[in-house]
Motif scaffolding. Structure first.
Motif, mmCIF file in Angstrom:
data_model
loop_
_atom_site.group_PDB
_atom_site.id
_atom_site.type_symbol
_atom_site.label_atom_id
_atom_site.label_comp_id
_atom_site.label_asym_id
_atom_site.label_seq_id
_atom_site.Cartn_x
_atom_site.Cartn_y
_atom_site.Cartn_z
ATOM 1 N N GLU A 269 0.909 -1.169 0.217
ATOM 2 C CA GLU A 269 0.143 0.147 -0.011
ATOM 3 C C GLU A 269 0.880 1.117 -0.058
ATOM 4 O O GLU A 269 0.520 2.324 -0.752
ATOM 5 C CB GLU A 269 -1.085 0.079 1.290
ATOM 6 C CG GLU A 269 -2.162 -0.985 1.379
ATOM 7 C CD GLU A 269 -1.660 -2.228 1.809
ATOM 8 O OE1 GLU A 269 -0.527 -2.346 2.124
ATOM 9 O OE2 GLU A 269 -2.583 -2.956 2.041
ATOM 10 N N ASP A 270 2.162 1.384 0.706
ATOM 11 C CA ASP A 270 2.774 2.430 0.794
ATOM 12 C C ASP A 270 3.496 2.617 -0.412
ATOM 13 O O ASP A 270 3.666 3.737 -0.725
ATOM 14 C CB ASP A 270 3.855 2.105 2.022
ATOM 15 C CG ASP A 270 3.371 1.886 3.344
ATOM 16 O OD1 ASP A 270 2.704 2.923 3.981
ATOM 17 O OD2 ASP A 270 3.466 0.645 3.747
ATOM 18 N N ILE A 271 3.859 1.350 -1.275
ATOM 19 C CA ILE A 271 4.602 1.758 -2.436
ATOM 20 C C ILE A 271 3.529 2.352 -3.390
ATOM 21 O O ILE A 271 3.804 3.165 -4.266
ATOM 22 C CB ILE A 271 5.095 0.289 -3.122
ATOM 23 C CG1 ILE A 271 5.891 -0.006 -2.295
ATOM 24 C CG2 ILE A 271 5.862 0.692 -4.400
ATOM 25 C CD1 ILE A 271 7.211 0.402 -1.853
ATOM 26 N N TYR A 272 2.378 1.881 -3.348
ATOM 27 C CA TYR A 272 1.078 2.295 -4.246
ATOM 28 C C TYR A 272 0.718 3.596 -3.960
ATOM 29 O O TYR A 272 0.853 4.837 -4.734
ATOM 30 C CB TYR A 272 -0.144 1.603 -4.065
ATOM 31 C CG TYR A 272 -1.272 1.955 -4.817
ATOM 32 C CD1 TYR A 272 -1.219 2.135 -6.068
ATOM 33 C CD2 TYR A 272 -2.327 2.519 -4.062
ATOM 34 C CE1 TYR A 272 -2.251 2.583 -6.903
ATOM 35 C CE2 TYR A 272 -3.430 3.207 -4.657
ATOM 36 C CZ TYR A 272 -3.625 3.005 -6.132
ATOM 37 O OH TYR A 272 -4.602 3.713 -6.826
ATOM 38 N N ASN A 273 0.650 4.230 -2.659
ATOM 39 C CA ASN A 273 0.430 5.699 -2.531
ATOM 40 C C ASN A 273 1.619 6.569 -2.719
ATOM 41 O O ASN A 273 1.509 7.663 -3.068
ATOM 42 C CB ASN A 273 0.094 5.903 -0.816
ATOM 43 C CG ASN A 273 -1.240 5.175 -0.374
ATOM 44 O OD1 ASN A 273 -1.913 5.186 -1.302
ATOM 45 N ND2 ASN A 273 -1.185 4.836 0.668
ATOM 46 N N SER A 274 2.879 5.932 -2.572
ATOM 47 C CA SER A 274 4.063 6.714 -3.034
ATOM 48 C C SER A 274 3.947 7.183 -4.370
ATOM 49 O O SER A 274 4.285 8.242 -4.815
ATOM 50 C CB SER A 274 5.248 5.899 -2.523
ATOM 51 O OG SER A 274 6.433 6.707 -3.004
ATOM 52 N N LEU A 275 3.687 6.110 -5.151
ATOM 53 C CA LEU A 275 3.736 6.392 -6.606
ATOM 54 C C LEU A 275 2.690 7.186 -7.247
ATOM 55 O O LEU A 275 2.806 8.240 -8.168
ATOM 56 C CB LEU A 275 3.696 4.977 -7.451
ATOM 57 C CG LEU A 275 4.920 4.245 -7.544
ATOM 58 C CD1 LEU A 275 4.641 2.733 -8.043
ATOM 59 C CD2 LEU A 275 5.518 5.092 -8.826
ATOM 60 N N LYS A 276 1.462 7.132 -6.525
ATOM 61 C CA LYS A 276 0.368 7.928 -6.916
ATOM 62 C C LYS A 276 0.562 9.218 -6.412
ATOM 63 O O LYS A 276 -0.014 10.166 -7.318
ATOM 64 C CB LYS A 276 -1.127 7.246 -6.085
ATOM 65 C CG LYS A 276 -2.051 7.634 -6.818
ATOM 66 C CD LYS A 276 -3.423 6.862 -6.213
ATOM 67 C CE LYS A 276 -3.590 7.125 -4.840
ATOM 68 N NZ LYS A 276 -4.836 7.231 -4.238
ATOM 69 N N ASN A 277 0.957 9.543 -5.286
ATOM 70 C CA ASN A 277 0.903 10.929 -4.758
ATOM 71 C C ASN A 277 2.366 11.400 -4.783
ATOM 72 O O ASN A 277 2.544 12.576 -4.188
ATOM 73 C CB ASN A 277 0.436 11.017 -3.315
ATOM 74 C CG ASN A 277 -1.067 10.310 -3.229
ATOM 75 O OD1 ASN A 277 -1.910 10.241 -3.974
ATOM 76 N ND2 ASN A 277 -1.479 9.437 -2.139
ATOM 77 N N ASN A 278 3.235 10.964 -5.352
ATOM 78 C CA ASN A 278 4.877 11.314 -5.082
ATOM 79 C C ASN A 278 5.262 11.549 -3.882
ATOM 80 O O ASN A 278 5.607 12.716 -3.537
ATOM 81 C CB ASN A 278 4.835 12.658 -6.169
ATOM 82 C CG ASN A 278 4.850 12.279 -7.686
ATOM 83 O OD1 ASN A 278 4.926 11.339 -8.148
ATOM 84 N ND2 ASN A 278 4.824 13.503 -8.439
ATOM 85 N N GLU A 279 4.793 10.557 -3.179
ATOM 86 C CA GLU A 279 5.449 10.586 -1.662
ATOM 87 C C GLU A 279 6.461 9.918 -1.446
ATOM 88 O O GLU A 279 6.505 8.701 -1.938
ATOM 89 C CB GLU A 279 4.076 10.393 -0.925
ATOM 90 C CG GLU A 279 2.945 11.373 -0.711
ATOM 91 C CD GLU A 279 1.863 10.665 -0.013
ATOM 92 O OE1 GLU A 279 0.887 11.433 0.257
ATOM 93 O OE2 GLU A 279 1.916 9.395 0.477
ATOM 94 N N PHE A 280 7.313 10.207 -0.510
ATOM 95 C CA PHE A 280 7.768 11.654 -0.091
ATOM 96 C C PHE A 280 9.094 12.012 -0.820
ATOM 97 O O PHE A 280 10.002 10.965 -0.524
ATOM 98 C CB PHE A 280 7.763 11.491 1.477
ATOM 99 C CG PHE A 280 6.603 11.411 2.194
ATOM 100 C CD1 PHE A 280 5.721 12.164 2.447
ATOM 101 C CD2 PHE A 280 6.138 10.131 2.236
ATOM 102 C CE1 PHE A 280 4.401 11.984 2.999
ATOM 103 C CE2 PHE A 280 4.907 9.781 2.938
ATOM 104 C CZ PHE A 280 3.916 10.760 3.396
ATOM 105 N N GLU A 281 9.006 13.034 -1.223
ATOM 106 C CA GLU A 281 10.385 13.541 -2.116
ATOM 107 C C GLU A 281 11.474 13.621 -1.278
ATOM 108 O O GLU A 281 11.214 14.631 -0.514
ATOM 109 C CB GLU A 281 10.029 14.749 -3.146
ATOM 110 C CG GLU A 281 10.853 14.743 -4.229
ATOM 111 C CD GLU A 281 10.665 15.628 -5.061
ATOM 112 O OE1 GLU A 281 9.305 16.107 -5.445
ATOM 113 O OE2 GLU A 281 11.484 16.068 -5.882
#
Ligand code: 13P
Ligand code: SF4
Length: 304
Positions: A269-281
Motif C-alpha cells: 500500500e505504501d509503494i502504491y501511495n508513494s507512486l500515486k501521490n509522489n510521496e515523499f520526495e
C-alpha cells in the motif's frame, strides 16, 4: 485492496510515470513482487546511479534514498515513509565527525554508506558492507578513520595486513546485540549448519563464521553452496528470501529479535501511495550533495 489488484496498479503506475522500485533485502518480502531491483546497498546504489527512470521509489531507509538522490540529482527520489530511518546512521552527525577527525589529523576518512549525506560530504570515500575491504585497500595507506560502524571497521582491519582501522564507536543495534552465545546455542541445535554472518556483527561473532558478507553476498554464497543447512546471522529478510528461493535447504534465523523495525515499515500500500501521490520526495542540499557525491562516486569506481 487485494494483493493482486495492488500489484497490478503499482506496475501500471510505474509504466505511466517511468518509475522504478529499488528494494533492500530487509524489506517485507511482498515488496519484491513490484521491485525492479532487489539487493544489498552496493547493488542498489549502482542501479540508482545508472537508471534512465524519471522516478526512483526507494523501498529502504532514509540514507539509501538520500544516496540515490545524490547519485541522480535530476530524478525524483521517493521514500514511501519518511520515518524509515537507520539507527546506525543516526549515531554520528557532522559535528561529531569533525571532532573525531580533529583527534586524528591527516588520516583519510572512510564512511559506511549507512550515514547521513552530511557525514558523507565530510568523508574521503564511502563503502558498503560488500566493498569495505577493497575500498580501504584502494586507499593504499597504513591508517584510516572508519565511521560510523565499529564492527565493520574492525572486520576490515582483520582482513588487511598492516592497515590500522581507527573506528568510531557506532553500531547497528540489530546486529550488535547478537552474541557468541546465540551462535553457540544454534550451533548446538544444528551442528551441521554453516554460519553466515553480516559484518555489522561484533568481531567475536564474525570470528565464528563460515562466511562473512553483505546481504547479497550471503544469499549468493548459500545458493552456490552444496551444504543444506545454514544459520543466518543478520536480519530476518535474508532468511525469508532464502526460504522462498532455496526450497531444498534449511535456514535458521540467529534469533527472533533480528528484525529491523524501520525496514519493515513499508507494505505494498505504501509503494502504491508513494507512486500515486509522489510521496515523499527526498532532497539533499546541493552543496552537501556535491561533496557527498565525490565520496560515493569514488566508492562506485572501486571493484567490489
Ligand atoms: P547490505 O549492504 O549488506 O545490504 O547491508 C545494509 C544494511 O543496512 C545492513 O544493516
Ligand atoms: Fe540501519 Fe541496522 Fe536497520 Fe541496517 S539493520 S538499516 S544498519 S538499523
Amino acid at each position: 485492496m487485494e494483493k493482486k489488484e495492488l500489484t497490478d496498479k503499482i506496475n501500471k503506475l510505474k509504466k505511466e510515470k517511468n518509475a522504478i522500485v529499488l528494494a533492500h533485502t530487509y524489506q517485507n518480502i511482498e515488496i519484491d513482487e513490484v521491485a525492479d531491483f532487489s539487493g544489498d546497498s552496493l547493488y542498489l546504489s549502482r542501479q540508482a546511479a545508472k537508471t534512465d527512470a524519471d522516478i526512483i521509489v526507494f523501498a529502504g531507509v532514509y540514507f539509501m534514498a538520500e544516496t540515490a538522490k545524490i547519485l541522480s540529482p535530476n530524478k525524483t527520489v521517493l521514500l514511501p515513509n519518511v520515518k524509515a530511518g537507520c539507527d546506525m546512521a543516526d549515531k554520528i552527525n557532522l559535528k561529531q565527525l569533525r571532532e573525531f577527525k580533529a583527534q586524528y589529523p591527516d588520516i583519510p576518512v572512510v564512511c559506511y554508506v549507512n550515514s547521513t549525506a552530511e557525514v558523507k560530504s565530510e568523508s574521503d570515500i564511502c563503502c558498503t558492507s560488500a566493498n569495505a575491504v577493497n575500498v580501504v585497500k584502494s586507499l593504499n595507506t597504513k591508517e584510516v578513520l572508519f565511521v560510523p560502524d565499529q564492527n565493520l571497521g574492525s572486520y576490515v582491519e582483520s582482513q588487511l595486513e598492516g592497515v590500522k582501522v581507527i573506528t568510531y564507536p557506532g553500531y547497528c543495534p540489530i546486529h550488535h546485540r547478537i552474541t557468541t552465545q546465540d551462535i553457540e546455542k544454534q550451533k548446538a541445535l544444528h551442528p551441521n549448519a554453516k554460519i553466515m554472518v553480516h559484518p555489522e556483527c561484533k568481531k567475536q561473532v564474525t570470528q565464528l563464521a563460515d562466511f562473512v558478507g553483505s546481504t547479497t553476498a550471503i544469499i549468493k554464497s548459500v545458493k552456490e553452496s552444496k551444504d543444506k543447512e545454514f544459520i543466518i546471522v543478520t536480519e530476518k529478510g535474508v532468511v525469508q528470501r532464502l526460504e522462498r528461493d532455496c526450497l531444498d535447504k534449511k535456514f535458521i534465523l540467529i534469533n527472533e529479535k533480528a528484525v529491523c523495525g524501520s525496514m519493515k515499515l513499508l507494505h505494498l500500500e505504501d509503494i502504491y501511495n508513494s507512486l500515486k501521490n509522489n510521496e515523499f520526495e527526498i532532497n539533499v542540499n546541493e552543496a552537501i550533495a556535491q561533496k557527498a557525491r565525490i565520496a560515493i562516486d569514488r566508492m562506485i569506481k572501486v571493484n567490489a
